[in-house]
Design an enzyme around this catalytic site. Structure first.
Site, PDB file in Angstrom:
ATOM      1  N   HIS A   1      34.385   9.001 -13.298  1.00 15.36           N
ATOM      2  CA  HIS A   1      33.028   8.971 -13.833  1.00 15.36           C
ATOM      3  C   HIS A   1      33.067   8.541 -15.298  1.00 15.36           C
ATOM      4  O   HIS A   1      34.036   8.799 -16.008  1.00 15.36           O
ATOM      5  CB  HIS A   1      32.385  10.348 -13.699  1.00 15.36           C
ATOM      6  CG  HIS A   1      32.516  10.932 -12.330  1.00 15.36           C
ATOM      7  ND1 HIS A   1      31.965  10.344 -11.217  1.00 15.36           N
ATOM      8  CD2 HIS A   1      33.175  12.031 -11.869  1.00 15.36           C
ATOM      9  CE1 HIS A   1      32.253  11.068 -10.144  1.00 15.36           C
ATOM     10  NE2 HIS A   1      32.989  12.093 -10.522  1.00 15.36           N
TER      11      HIS A   1
ATOM     12  N   GLU B   1      32.517  17.332 -14.226  1.00 14.98           N
ATOM     13  CA  GLU B   1      32.356  18.299 -13.134  1.00 14.98           C
ATOM     14  C   GLU B   1      33.500  19.312 -13.140  1.00 14.98           C
ATOM     15  O   GLU B   1      34.591  19.042 -13.654  1.00 14.98           O
ATOM     16  CB  GLU B   1      32.262  17.591 -11.780  1.00 14.98           C
ATOM     17  CG  GLU B   1      33.397  16.651 -11.470  1.00 14.98           C
ATOM     18  CD  GLU B   1      33.093  15.730 -10.297  1.00 14.98           C
ATOM     19  OE1 GLU B   1      31.957  15.233 -10.191  1.00 14.98           O
ATOM     20  OE2 GLU B   1      34.008  15.489  -9.491  1.00 14.98           O
TER      21      GLU B   1
ATOM     22  N   HIS C   1      40.308  11.088  -9.547  1.00 15.76           N
ATOM     23  CA  HIS C   1      40.541  12.274  -8.728  1.00 15.76           C
ATOM     24  C   HIS C   1      40.012  12.068  -7.318  1.00 15.76           C
ATOM     25  O   HIS C   1      39.225  11.156  -7.054  1.00 15.76           O
ATOM     26  CB  HIS C   1      39.875  13.503  -9.365  1.00 15.76           C
ATOM     27  CG  HIS C   1      38.376  13.389  -9.483  1.00 15.76           C
ATOM     28  ND1 HIS C   1      37.771  12.723 -10.523  1.00 15.76           N
ATOM     29  CD2 HIS C   1      37.364  13.847  -8.697  1.00 15.76           C
ATOM     30  CE1 HIS C   1      36.459  12.776 -10.384  1.00 15.76           C
ATOM     31  NE2 HIS C   1      36.185  13.455  -9.267  1.00 15.76           N
TER      32      HIS C   1
ATOM     33  N   ARG D   1      34.510   4.055  -7.791  1.00 14.70           N
ATOM     34  CA  ARG D   1      35.484   4.392  -6.749  1.00 14.70           C
ATOM     35  C   ARG D   1      36.773   3.606  -6.923  1.00 14.70           C
ATOM     36  O   ARG D   1      36.767   2.476  -7.403  1.00 14.70           O
ATOM     37  CB  ARG D   1      34.874   4.169  -5.368  1.00 14.70           C
ATOM     38  CG  ARG D   1      33.737   5.138  -5.078  1.00 14.70           C
ATOM     39  CD  ARG D   1      33.128   4.966  -3.704  1.00 14.70           C
ATOM     40  NE  ARG D   1      32.117   5.996  -3.484  1.00 14.70           N
ATOM     41  CZ  ARG D   1      30.854   5.910  -3.893  1.00 14.70           C
ATOM     42  NH1 ARG D   1      30.449   4.818  -4.533  1.00 14.70           N
ATOM     43  NH2 ARG D   1      30.003   6.893  -3.669  1.00 14.70           N
TER      44      ARG D   1
ATOM     45  N   GLN E   1      37.964   8.548  -7.167  1.00 13.76           N
ATOM     46  CA  GLN E   1      36.810   8.197  -7.987  1.00 13.76           C
ATOM     47  C   GLN E   1      36.981   8.698  -9.411  1.00 13.76           C
ATOM     48  O   GLN E   1      37.800   9.575  -9.694  1.00 13.76           O
ATOM     49  CB  GLN E   1      35.533   8.772  -7.388  1.00 13.76           C
ATOM     50  CG  GLN E   1      35.544  10.276  -7.188  1.00 13.76           C
ATOM     51  CD  GLN E   1      34.343  10.736  -6.380  1.00 13.76           C
ATOM     52  OE1 GLN E   1      33.363  11.231  -6.959  1.00 13.76           O
ATOM     53  NE2 GLN E   1      34.407  10.586  -5.063  1.00 13.76           N
TER      54      GLN E   1
END
Length: 398
Positions: A99, A134, A261, A280, A97
């Protein structure tokens, strides 16, 4: 104000039955426990006891953002807690996935809203207009795929495998061993016709199982394991383009926008900007939107260097990350009290020992391993005392 949190456990299929339960002093769970959420995310807000009744942290922040966030964080982020803290326990791999950036998230969300795509539609990409950087810090040995490997090393890996069925998809990378070629090879893998996918993946796995070769043993072993979990999924092949990163306890990795990642195995403390935007790229039965994924991905390549903590003082060590929404640090306590000035709203998670946390002369709360507390941003400071280890999550406003 300091409140003990009651937090939601997410039972995703890839979760461990023992890691989160063990952290909370419980026996093995009946089903998988993948993530323990601490924060004010609408899908799983933590709860506190205020005035003799249980309240969600989401509602408390919305009712009085200045009190719960502090004026500075309120002005920066509005009436929403900008970060989500998790304990993540991966017994099996998560999906590949990435972001989006803030700009991509705003544009993607507006587009899907204008087109009337329901928020709960399986083909919805953007659930909110926010980005989702993240950072994960390993509690146990932790394996992850993270970012694209150096092109010369990737070509050496595929040369060793010698898979005839991969010749066509690797042509762009051989012709142009740079970001452009890498992007085109990734696109070719992801758009392989359905009828040819199983043969391509099976041939790749067979090559990974052959003895010999001069390196990449762990990469080949993971490809075999991933194919066993997701047979025929082209993510097995695209995973071989990525860095395989091993973290020792206390090391971390930061994933910015566009970083492809997948967490593979291990337990860690994860902190992120509070968002549900995930594009994804395979290793999942869920929706994969290849054109939008290609729009989001960053094809910069090279090794991923683990983030190691920087000492703040004798008690605190911080994991530096280039974002405003969150800051993660540890407080290693050895008996003597330590006062901390609040940096905005804070969540403290105890992972070792037993500690007391108190603010401005009020009765302190005792927290033990597995407990977490919310510190309102309007509190000027708080004191921690005891023997143990705290993870401290807050905002990162300079």
């Amino acid at each position: 104000m300091i409140d003990l949190l009651s937090c939601k456990v997410m039972p995703y299929a890839w979760g461990s039955r023992t890691a989160i339960a063990g952290l909370r002093g419980l026996g093995a769970s009946a089903g998988p426990e993948a993530e323990l959420w601490m924060g004010a995310h609408p899908l799983g807000p933590s709860k506190v006891n205020r005035g003799g009744r249980e309240r969600s942290l989401t509602d408390l922040v919305a009712e009085d953002p200045a009190r719960e966030m502090g004026h500075r964080a309120r002005d920066a982020f509005g009436a929403r807690l900008p970060f989500l803290l998790k304990v993540l326990a991966a017994a099996q791999p998560l999906s590949l996935q990435a972001h989006p950036t803030e700009a991509q998230a705003r544009a993607g969300y507006a587009d899907e809203e204008n087109r009337g795509v329901p928020l709960d539609a399986p083909n919805r990409n953007y659930k909110d207009p926010c980005h989702k950087p993240e950072l994960i810090c390993a509690l146990t040995p932790f394996d992850a795929l993270c970012g694209f490997r150096r092109v010369e090393d990737t070509l050496r890996l595929f040369d060793e495998l010698g898979v005839r069925e991969l010749a066509a998809v690797l042509t762009p990378l051989r012709r142009s061993p740079d970001q452009t070629g890498l992007a085109e090879t990734f696109r070719a893998i992801m758009t392989t016709p359905q009828a040819a996918r199983a043969a391509m993946v099976d041939a790749t796995v067979a090559a990974c199982l052959r003895p010999g070769g001069t390196g990449f043993e762990r990469e080949r072993a993971w490809a075999v394991k991933l194919a066993g979990l997701y047979p025929g999924d082209v993510g097995v092949v695209s995973a071989l383009l990525l860095n395989l990163v091993h973290l020792s306890p206390g090391e971390a990795i930061f994933m910015g926008a566009g970083n492809l990642h997948a967490y593979l195995e291990g337990v860690g403390i994860e902190i992120m900007a509070s968002s549900d935007n995930v594009l994804r790229g395979g290793l999942t039965p869920k929706h994969v939107d290849v054109p939008e994924l290609m729009n989001v991905l960053d094809f910069t390549y090279g090794p991923m260097t683990p983030v190691r903590p920087r000492e703040v003082d004798a008690v605190e060590n911080v994991y530096d990350a280039p974002v405003r929404e969150f800051r993660l640090s540890t407080l290693r306590m050895a008996g003597a009290p330590s006062m901390r000035e609040t940096l905005g709203p804070e969540i403290l998670l105890c992972t070792e020992g037993s500690l007391h946390v108190g603010a401005e002369g009020k009765t302190s709360l005792e927290i033990k391993k597995g407990d977490s507390v919310f510190v309102s941003g309007s509190a000027r400071h708080y004191t921690v005392q005891g023997d143990g280890l705290l993870y401290r999550a807050t905002t990162n406003l300079a």
